[in-house]
Design a protein around this motif. Structure first.
Motif, PDB file in Angstrom:
ATOM      1  N   VAL A  86      43.610  38.332  34.026  1.00 49.83           N
ATOM      2  CA  VAL A  86      42.301  38.113  34.643  1.00 49.83           C
ATOM      3  C   VAL A  86      41.690  36.801  34.155  1.00 49.83           C
ATOM      4  O   VAL A  86      42.030  36.302  33.083  1.00 49.83           O
ATOM      5  N   GLY A  87      40.765  36.275  34.954  1.00 49.08           N
ATOM      6  CA  GLY A  87      40.021  35.093  34.539  1.00 49.08           C
ATOM      7  C   GLY A  87      38.856  35.457  33.653  1.00 49.08           C
ATOM      8  O   GLY A  87      38.404  34.649  32.836  1.00 49.08           O
ATOM      9  N   HIS A  88      38.364  36.690  33.787  1.00 48.44           N
ATOM     10  CA  HIS A  88      37.216  37.157  33.010  1.00 48.44           C
ATOM     11  C   HIS A  88      37.706  37.664  31.658  1.00 48.44           C
ATOM     12  O   HIS A  88      37.906  38.864  31.429  1.00 48.44           O
ATOM     13  N   ASP A 108      41.006  39.092  40.053  1.00 41.58           N
ATOM     14  CA  ASP A 108      39.590  39.340  39.777  1.00 41.58           C
ATOM     15  C   ASP A 108      39.391  40.651  39.020  1.00 41.58           C
ATOM     16  O   ASP A 108      40.324  41.448  38.839  1.00 41.58           O
ATOM     17  N   VAL A 109      38.170  40.860  38.598  1.00 42.70           N
ATOM     18  CA  VAL A 109      37.772  42.093  37.925  1.00 42.70           C
ATOM     19  C   VAL A 109      36.834  42.878  38.838  1.00 42.70           C
ATOM     20  O   VAL A 109      36.372  42.377  39.868  1.00 42.70           O
ATOM     21  N   ILE A 323      30.488  29.238  32.558  1.00 39.70           N
ATOM     22  CA  ILE A 323      31.470  28.652  33.478  1.00 39.70           C
ATOM     23  C   ILE A 323      32.749  29.452  33.315  1.00 39.70           C
ATOM     24  O   ILE A 323      33.356  29.441  32.238  1.00 39.70           O
ATOM     25  N   PRO A 324      33.202  30.163  34.343  1.00 42.09           N
ATOM     26  CA  PRO A 324      34.423  30.967  34.213  1.00 42.09           C
ATOM     27  C   PRO A 324      35.626  30.097  33.855  1.00 42.09           C
ATOM     28  O   PRO A 324      35.675  28.910  34.169  1.00 42.09           O
ATOM     29  N   ASN A 325      36.593  30.692  33.215  1.00 44.03           N
ATOM     30  CA  ASN A 325      37.775  29.944  32.774  1.00 44.03           C
ATOM     31  C   ASN A 325      38.428  29.148  33.895  1.00 44.03           C
ATOM     32  O   ASN A 325      38.834  27.996  33.702  1.00 44.03           O
ATOM     33  N   HIS A 326      38.537  29.756  35.072  1.00 43.67           N
ATOM     34  CA  HIS A 326      39.257  29.083  36.155  1.00 43.67           C
ATOM     35  C   HIS A 326      38.454  27.933  36.760  1.00 43.67           C
ATOM     36  O   HIS A 326      39.009  27.152  37.551  1.00 43.67           O
ATOM     37  N   THR A 341      34.230  37.591  39.115  1.00 38.71           N
ATOM     38  CA  THR A 341      34.244  36.872  37.838  1.00 38.71           C
ATOM     39  C   THR A 341      33.158  35.810  37.807  1.00 38.71           C
ATOM     40  O   THR A 341      32.430  35.662  36.818  1.00 38.71           O
ATOM     41  N   GLU A 342      33.031  35.069  38.896  1.00 38.52           N
ATOM     42  CA  GLU A 342      32.033  34.000  38.958  1.00 38.52           C
ATOM     43  C   GLU A 342      30.611  34.553  38.930  1.00 38.52           C
ATOM     44  O   GLU A 342      29.722  33.985  38.283  1.00 38.52           O
ATOM     45  N   ARG A 343      30.407  35.664  39.608  1.00 38.35           N
ATOM     46  CA  ARG A 343      29.062  36.258  39.614  1.00 38.35           C
ATOM     47  C   ARG A 343      28.684  36.781  38.233  1.00 38.35           C
ATOM     48  O   ARG A 343      27.566  36.543  37.750  1.00 38.35           O
TER      49      ARG A 343
END
Length: 377
Positions: A86-88, A108-109, A323-326, A341-343
């Motif tokens: 996951v990115g989160h 995504d999560v 700022i998310p990792n991706h 993840t972005e939200r």
């Protein structure tokens, strides 16, 4: 700024004050005997960790990051491979895949911050070799579904359980379900030491024996190990310097005695937040019956406004990873589409939840949040 209630530092100081005699005795014994590298304190800690998680073997390493790296490596991850995660997450879950020449495939999560398992099979290709579920904030991913998919496609599973030592999935603890489970003992973790530390758990003896070699330069002769030099195999391999320091193990052995009580206290604080913050215009964390409370994260639309208000009230909150990792520039992962993840990155605020908090302090935090929302405190 001097806070009435800080986010974490008081945890270190209060714990040390309460257990200073034991901690200093353990450290003094290491110095008095010259026990610094791979001595009995490490072995004792490994036995305790394996027993606590409910597995056969544990290997002490120097960080949760290295626990991930060595786990990926021992399972054969390398150039050309793809690994689903996951990115989160903290960046190490992803970066150690990259360091081995493999490609992270980010999915995504869900709203609870855990891997959306419905996206796993769509992400699998002929190059996929493994899955890395991240048990974030003390909660555990859907390991039934993850292990079903892994078995179907013959993939390995490395559990990033760095934030979930003691959490359950069903009747098994986090870290005990995959091929390996990885833990961090960095100071802010629920079982935090005096700096860096990590551990790997497994039920696979072959993986265990190879991990012991990998963490210690394949057991090549070293002066630091004089008197306890483990035997090097006839056929050597390329290893790493990733040993859990004996002094850190000694400090962690002291803390392990109190760990169950510390988890209970964290849960008590979590329940106080649940009760005190309900019906406010913020989203409380989704919780599992057998989770641990590594973090207590609320979601708010105006997180920086809340942070500024709480600063004025003398309460330190933590806002991080906005700022998310991706989306971090320079990492080449911007093409991943991870809307949840972005939200989450733009609305997550962490409240203090260390076990040394007093009820009075927790009630003060709740009161301040209520006042921010113009509710009666």
């Amino acid at each position: 700024m001097k806070y009435k209630v800080d986010f974490i530092n008081s945890s270190y100081r209060r714990y040390y004050k309460r257990h200073k005699k034991e901690i200093l005795k353990a450290i003094d014994k290491c110095f008095s005997l010259g026990n610094f590298v791979l001595r009995k304190d490490v072995l004792e800690f490994e036995r305790k960790l394996a027993k606590f998680v409910g597995v056969k073997y544990a290997v002490g390493v120097n960080s949760g990051t290295d626990a991930l790296k060595l786990s990926y490596k021992v399972l054969g991850c390398g150039p050309g491979d793809e690994v689903i995660t996951v990115g989160h997450t903290f960046i190490s879950s992803i970066e150690e895949i990259v360091h081995l020449g493999a490609k992270p495939i980010l999915i995504d999560v869900r709203d609870d911050g855990l891997m959306d398992v419905s996206q796993i099979e769509k992400a699998i290709t002929k190059k996929t070799v493994g899955i890395v579920p991240v048990h974030l904030s003390g909660k555990v991913c859907d390991m039934d579904e993850i292990m079903r998919i892994a078995k179907k496609y013959k993939l390995w599973v490395v559990e990033d359980a760095c934030q979930a030592l003691g959490a359950y999935w069903g009747d098994r603890k986090a870290g005990s379900l995959g091929d390996t489970g990885c833990f961090s003992f960095l100071s802010p973790k629920t079982l935090g030491g005096a700096g860096d530390g990590g551990g790997i758990v497994t039920d696979d003896r072959k993986l265990y024996e190879k991990l012991l070699l990998m963490r210690n330069h394949w057991n090549i002769t070293q002066g630091a190990l004089h008197g306890v030099q483990p035997k090097a195999p006839k056929i050597m391999g390329w290893g790493y310097n990733s040993r859990l320091d004996n002094i850190q193990a000694a400090v962690l052995n002291v803390k392990f005695k109190y760990y169950p009580a510390m988890l209970r206290r964290r849960r008590e604080i979590g329940m106080m937040y649940n009760k005190g913050l309900k019906n406010l215009p913020c989203v409380l964390p989704t919780q599992q019956p057998k989770q641990i409370y590594q973090e207590y994260i609320i979601k708010v639309k105006d997180m920086w406004k809340l942070k500024k208000y709480m600063d004025k009230k003398g309460v330190e909150l933590l806002i991080r990873d906005t700022i998310p990792n991706h989306k971090l520039k320079g990492l080449g992962m911007e093409y991943f589409n991870l809307p949840v993840t972005e939200r989450i990155a733009g609305e997550s605020v962490r409240l203090p939840i260390y076990p040394e908090l007093t009820d009075k302090e927790v009630k003060y935090i709740i009161s301040c949040v209520k006042k921010f929302y113009n509710h009666d405190a």
